[in-house]
Enzyme design. Structure first.
Site, PDB file in Angstrom:
ATOM      1  CG  ASN A  10      -1.712   1.219   1.434  1.00 22.92           C
ATOM      2  OD1 ASN A  10      -1.789   2.059   0.548  1.00 22.92           O
ATOM      3  ND2 ASN A  10      -2.334   1.347   2.600  1.00 22.92           N
ATOM      4  CD1 TRP A  11       3.375   0.955  -2.989  1.00 21.05           C
ATOM      5  CD2 TRP A  11       3.616   2.291  -4.784  1.00 21.05           C
ATOM      6  NE1 TRP A  11       4.087   0.262  -3.936  1.00 21.05           N
ATOM      7  CE2 TRP A  11       4.251   1.056  -5.046  1.00 21.05           C
ATOM      8  CE3 TRP A  11       3.633   3.279  -5.775  1.00 21.05           C
ATOM      9  CZ2 TRP A  11       4.904   0.793  -6.253  1.00 21.05           C
ATOM     10  CZ3 TRP A  11       4.278   3.017  -6.966  1.00 21.05           C
ATOM     11  CH2 TRP A  11       4.906   1.783  -7.203  1.00 21.05           C
ATOM     12  CE  LYS A  12      -0.220   3.302   4.732  1.00 20.70           C
ATOM     13  NZ  LYS A  12      -0.144   3.432   6.172  1.00 20.70           N
ATOM     14  CD  GLU A  98      -3.045   5.614   6.648  1.00 23.71           C
ATOM     15  OE1 GLU A  98      -3.003   5.663   5.401  1.00 23.71           O
ATOM     16  OE2 GLU A  98      -2.148   5.082   7.334  1.00 23.71           O
ATOM     17  CD  GLU A 168      -3.476  -2.413   7.395  1.00 19.37           C
ATOM     18  OE1 GLU A 168      -2.358  -2.617   6.929  1.00 19.37           O
ATOM     19  OE2 GLU A 168      -4.163  -1.419   7.119  1.00 19.37           O
ATOM     20  CB  SER A 214       5.307  -1.439  12.106  1.00 27.46           C
ATOM     21  OG  SER A 214       4.949  -0.078  12.251  1.00 27.46           O
ATOM     22  N   GLY A 235       2.829  -1.039   4.296  1.00 27.10           N
ATOM     23  CA  GLY A 235       2.862   0.379   3.949  1.00 27.10           C
ATOM     24  C   GLY A 235       4.287   0.829   3.686  1.00 27.10           C
ATOM     25  N   GLY A 236       4.916   1.433   4.698  1.00 25.12           N
ATOM     26  CA  GLY A 236       6.249   2.038   4.554  1.00 25.12           C
ATOM     27  C   GLY A 236       7.261   1.132   3.858  1.00 25.12           C
TER      28      GLY A 236
HETATM   29  P1  PGA Z   1       2.850   0.439   7.657  1.00 28.36           P
HETATM   30  O1  PGA Z   1       1.375   0.591   7.043  1.00 28.36           O
HETATM   31  O2  PGA Z   1       3.409  -0.862   7.095  1.00 28.36           O
HETATM   32  O3  PGA Z   1       3.613   1.639   7.187  1.00 28.36           O
HETATM   33  O4  PGA Z   1       2.703   0.377   9.134  1.00 28.36           O
HETATM   34  C1  PGA Z   1       0.534  -0.495   6.841  1.00 28.36           C
HETATM   35  C2  PGA Z   1      -0.786  -0.038   6.265  1.00 28.36           C
HETATM   36  O5  PGA Z   1      -1.285   1.003   6.685  1.00 28.36           O
HETATM   37  O6  PGA Z   1      -1.351  -0.677   5.357  1.00 28.36           O
END
Ligand code: PGA
Length: 252
Positions: A10-12, A98, A168, A214, A235-236
């Site tokens: 998920n690149w956001k 989010e 999550e 994370s 994500g990150g």
């Molecule tokens: P994160 O995000 O790996 O940066 O914690 C995960 C997500 O929100 O899908």
């Protein structure tokens, strides 16, 4: 039980067009032979190009991060399921924390998004998970149960089997704090038990439940080693090709 193994990135709201182009190319170049299914969920501007980049790679698919609950119309700034499909999207993240937090998306609205996605042929990745204060008060099981009951469990057996669930915990997203493997296993097993109650054990045993929050190269193996964890929503760490591919390769 041999369940699907899935790692979704998920690149956001990250990556300019050029950056995203390079990231997708690097990921594809580094992915070796793996049975793990990979889903790239970049911002909309990248979808068409990445669809092209992945077209000869059988285990990599394209996902979007959101969709609107209406098929079309006067909804400035929004995107429809048919638009996403027209550029090769197969999956869509629905109900990311989010979206719930900053865009006030309710379980009822998310149920509508789930419905239109399935009606028009996209496979939802439905997110659930609690904030820190809910976990600390011990109400996280109830909260996750409500999110599933109100957003997902109205589906027929057939429709439900198209859905991937991502657990999550909000306190672990982007914070560097990960749920421990035991914490992840505990709630994944709970989610599977809810699916079993609603849809029976066969469907529960094949349901794919991802962990997100994370997840990194250093902890993915242990998390994915848990009995009821079938992969991750990343994500990150999905923004660095090496890290993302290392996570993909964390299934033993
Ligand atoms: P994160 O995000 O790996 O940066 O914690 C995960 C997500 O929100 O899908």
């Amino acid at each position: 039980m041999n369940r699907r193994h899935i790692v979704a990135g998920n690149w956001k709201m990250n990556q300019t067009y050029e950056e995203g182009r390079n990231l997708a190319k690097n990921i594809i170049a580094k992915i070796g032979h793996t049975k793990t299914e990979v889903i790239l969920c970049p911002p909309y501007i990248h979808l068409k190009n990445i669809n092209n980049t992945i077209k000869d790679v059988s285990n990599v698919s394209l996902g979007a991060q959101n969709c609107h609950q209406n098929p079309k119309g006067a909804f400035t700034g929004e995107i429809s399921v048919s638009m996403l499909k027209s550029v090769g999207v197969e999956y869509v993240i629905i109900g990311h924390s989010e979206r719930r937090e900053y865009f006030n998306e309710s379980n009822d609205q998310l149920a509508e998004k789930i419905n239109i996605a399935l009606e028009e042929g996209l496979k939802p990745i439905y997110c659930c998970g609690e904030k820190l204060e809910i976990r600390e008060s011990g109400n996280h099981f109830q909260l996750v149960e409500n999110q599933l009951n109100e957003g997902l469990f109205h589906l027929s057996e057939k429709a439900f089997q198209e859905v991937i669930i991502a657990y999550e915990p909000v306190w672990a997203i982007g914070t560097g704090v990960t749920a421990s493997p035991d914490q992840a296993q505990e709630i994944h097993a709970f989610i599977r038990s809810l699916i079993e109650k609603k849809y029976g054990s066969e469907i529960a045993q094949t349901a794919c439940i991802l962990y997100g929050g994370s997840c990194k190269p250093g902890n993915a193996k242990e998390l994915f080693g848990q009995k009821d964890v079938d992969g991750g929503l990343i994500g990150g760490a999905s923004l660095k090709a090496e890290d993302f591919v290392s996570i993909i390769n964390s299934f033993s």
